[in-house]
Scaffold this active site. Structure first.
Site, PDB file in Angstrom:
ATOM      1  N   TYR A 166     -22.449  22.602  25.915  1.00 19.30           N
ATOM      2  CA  TYR A 166     -23.841  22.386  26.295  1.00 19.30           C
ATOM      3  C   TYR A 166     -24.123  20.911  26.560  1.00 19.30           C
ATOM      4  CZ  TYR A 166     -28.850  23.283  26.429  1.00 19.30           C
ATOM      5  OH  TYR A 166     -30.149  23.383  26.809  1.00 19.30           O
ATOM      6  N   GLU A 173     -25.001  17.260  34.554  1.00 19.26           N
ATOM      7  CA  GLU A 173     -26.179  17.478  35.398  1.00 19.26           C
ATOM      8  C   GLU A 173     -26.980  16.198  35.563  1.00 19.26           C
ATOM      9  OE1 GLU A 173     -28.474  20.879  34.004  1.00 19.26           O
ATOM     10  OE2 GLU A 173     -26.615  21.867  33.411  1.00 19.26           O
TER      11      GLU A 173
END
Lengths: 266, 312
Positions: A166, A173
């Site tokens: 995660y 990103e």
């Protein structure tokens, strides 16, 4: 997303808890199994594609192009999960699922696809590989849960790998959006300026900056609820293990910061 | 021996099940409101509006006018308590929500410094529609303030603090956003010119009057009915209330109409977006109200739709 292990096991044993939400019917379960199998296969294709391309080229650079099409297809296909929640065959929140899927789709199309110069960045590989491993585990988890035969390994993998994947995905990103900023500003991509007939303006560059800023609260808040249906399981699995690790610190319980931290857990 | 048996009330925390308060010698005809006042004596910061008392931890909240002896409890009642957080009175809520947009829009209209570029500070727009829009927006919020102070009667006393912050941020931010574009030096007047503006203005005024009439009608309904006798609203002699023939919540219909005509008048996309979001929210409320009415009154007219006549 599909029904978790807990939910389907209970509904499979019919009228045990009257307050529990009804799980999906037989037809819906079949559809969900097919959906999850297809998605697992799709992300496996992406994973295999990445590995093969890396072995062929010998470098990390430019691997995005080899898996561009399946990535777009299968990530966009995840939009169906919002529909599953809306219709009710998956007991998750439409808002949370929608938020997650849309943020992924946004990154795939509105950033990576739209800003060509960003596609060579290493950060793209970072989040693509994070997503690939996460999704393979997640979809196989759901497939096995629906079939009421969940191997402990997958359950373990899901909650353990998540802790690494995660943050890895979020970092990838963020770096990608950051890399896209100068190109967006230069070309005025997706931006509208005044004056115009409808008296409206939109600056995509500023929007991307705001998106990056919002990542901090949004991504950390949706951390456990990403698996909304498994929050209780997650807590019951992780917390005892953390307690076990923190046992040596019990002798320090006079020290208030440690006490405060532990009281947050249980 | 006295005939009246006194009740004992035990108040437990809803989550931890710890006993917070034990009241003995409580009158059987005491109301929950009175029990809340007694509880308040032990806990100074937990005023009655902040208390939520229930018979079961996961059950429904008890109303302030519920009488103790009518509840399904023995002579020792166990109530579960939940802290609702800081509360604000409804009047205060609405005043805060409406003064904000009023003031903020005017800041943009008069082009206060640091909003637009330096040479545009304190200038005014050459377009008459901009002044008209300011007048409409201001009158809309003044009307709402007048209604809050003089017309509305609120059934629930208070609202949690978090909600008022959220609502205020929404209203204030949106009015700032739309005021920014309408009063911008680069504002483009509507494509169809004065005709568009005048027609939209006419519809705006009609919708505002309609909205006001409905609020007055609903208020009169509460006044003559009282809290126990519940009636649903009917059309009266005022033509604006004739929308009651078609719609359960014409106040929301008129409100949407007013904002839609305001967006046509200014031809501004942010205003249209605000109208759209308001429409969605009010449709949800109207549907809820319509369902409540239909369930409560057997003779509820079938023709009525929640918000849009014949459609929605």
């Amino acid at each position: 997303m599909s029904a978790p292990a807990m939910g389907t096991t209970k509904t499979a044993h019919s009228d045990v808890a009257p307050k529990k939400k009804r799980g999906p019917g037989a037809l819906a379960t079949a559809y969900l199994v097919i959906y999850n199998v297809v998605m697992t296969a799709g992300w496996l294709v992406i994973a295999v594609g990445l590995v093969r391309a890396y072995l062929a080229r010998g470098s990390y650079h430019g691997l995005y192009y080899t898996i561009e099409k399946p990535l777009k297809f299968f990530q966009t296909g995840a939009l169906l999960e919002i529909l599953h929640c809306a219709v009710g065959i998956v007991p998750s929140s439409v808002v949370l699922t929608g938020f997650q899927v849309l943020s992924r789709v946004f990154l795939t199309w509105a950033v990576t696809h739209s800003v060509r110069e960003v596609q060579n960045e290493d950060s793209v590989l970072l989040f693509v590989s994070a997503w690939t491993i996460t999704e393979i585990i997640r979809y196989s988890f759901y497939t096995f849960s629906l079939l009421n035969h969940l191997p402990y390994l997958i359950k373990w993998a899901r909650y353990t790998f998540f802790l690494v994947l995660y943050p890895m995905g979020v970092t990838g990103e963020l770096l990608t959006v950051y890399a896209a900023l100068p190109y967006v500003q230069k070309t005025g991509l997706y931006s509208v300026t005044l004056p115009n007939k409808y008296n409206f303006s939109f600056d995509y560059h500023t929007f991307l900056i705001l998106t990056m800023v919002s990542y901090i609260p949004c991504k950390s808040l949706s951390y456990p609820p990403q698996y909304t249906t498994d929050v209780q399981y997650y807590c019951s699995w992780v917390v005892p293990r953390i307690k076990y690790i923190l046992r040596p610190f019990d002798i320090l319980s006079n020290c208030s910061p440690i006490l405060h931290f532990k009281s947050l857990l249980y | 021996m006295s005939r009246t048996t006194f009740f004992e009330v035990e108040v437990l925390d809803g989550r931890t099940r710890q006993q917070l308060c034990f009241l003995d010698k409580v009158e059987p005809h005491a109301t929950i409101g009175e029990i809340k006042s007694l509880f308040h004596k032990s806990y100074q910061q937990l005023y009655p509006a902040r208390q939520d008392l229930k018979l079961h931890p996961k059950g429904k909240s008890l109303r302030d006018d519920d009488v103790l002896q009518n509840l399904p409890v023995g002579t020792t009642a166990t109530l579960y308590f939940r802290d609702l957080g800081p509360q604000v009175g409804w009047t205060m809520v609405f005043l805060a929500e409406y003064f904000g947009p009023l003031f903020i829009y005017l800041l943009f209209y008069f082009r206060a410094p640091y909003i637009y570029s330096h040479q545009d500070a304190f200038t005014s727009s050459p377009h008459s529609v901009v002044t008209l829009a300011c007048a409409c927006h201001t009158c809309h919020y003044i009307k709402r303030l007048i209604e809050t102070i003089f017309v509305h009667r609120f059934s629930h006393g208070t609202m949690p603090l978090r909600t008022i912050v959220r609502n205020c941020v929404y209203y204030w931010a949106f009015s700032a956003w739309l005021a920014f574009y309408i009063n911008h030096p680069l504002y483009t007047p509507p494509s169809y010119g004065d005709m568009q503006v005048n027609y939209a203005l006419a519809i705006f005024v009609l919708c505002e009057l309609g909205n006001f009439s409905i609020h007055v009608a609903l208020n009169n309904l509460k006044a003559e009915g009282g809290p126990k006798c519940r009636k649903f609203p009917h059309p009266t002699k005022n033509p604006f209330t004739w929308l009651f023939f078609f719609v359960s919540c014409p106040n929301y219909t008129y409100e949407v109409g007013a904002w839609a005509s305001f967006s046509v008048m200014t031809q501004c996309l942010p205003v249209a977006l605000f109208t759209f979001l308001a429409f969605i929210q009010m449709t949800i409320w109207a549907k809820g109200k319509h369902k409540t009415y239909s369930r409560e009154f057997k003779d509820y007219p079938h023709l009525r739709m929640p918000i849009i006549p014949l459609l929605l």
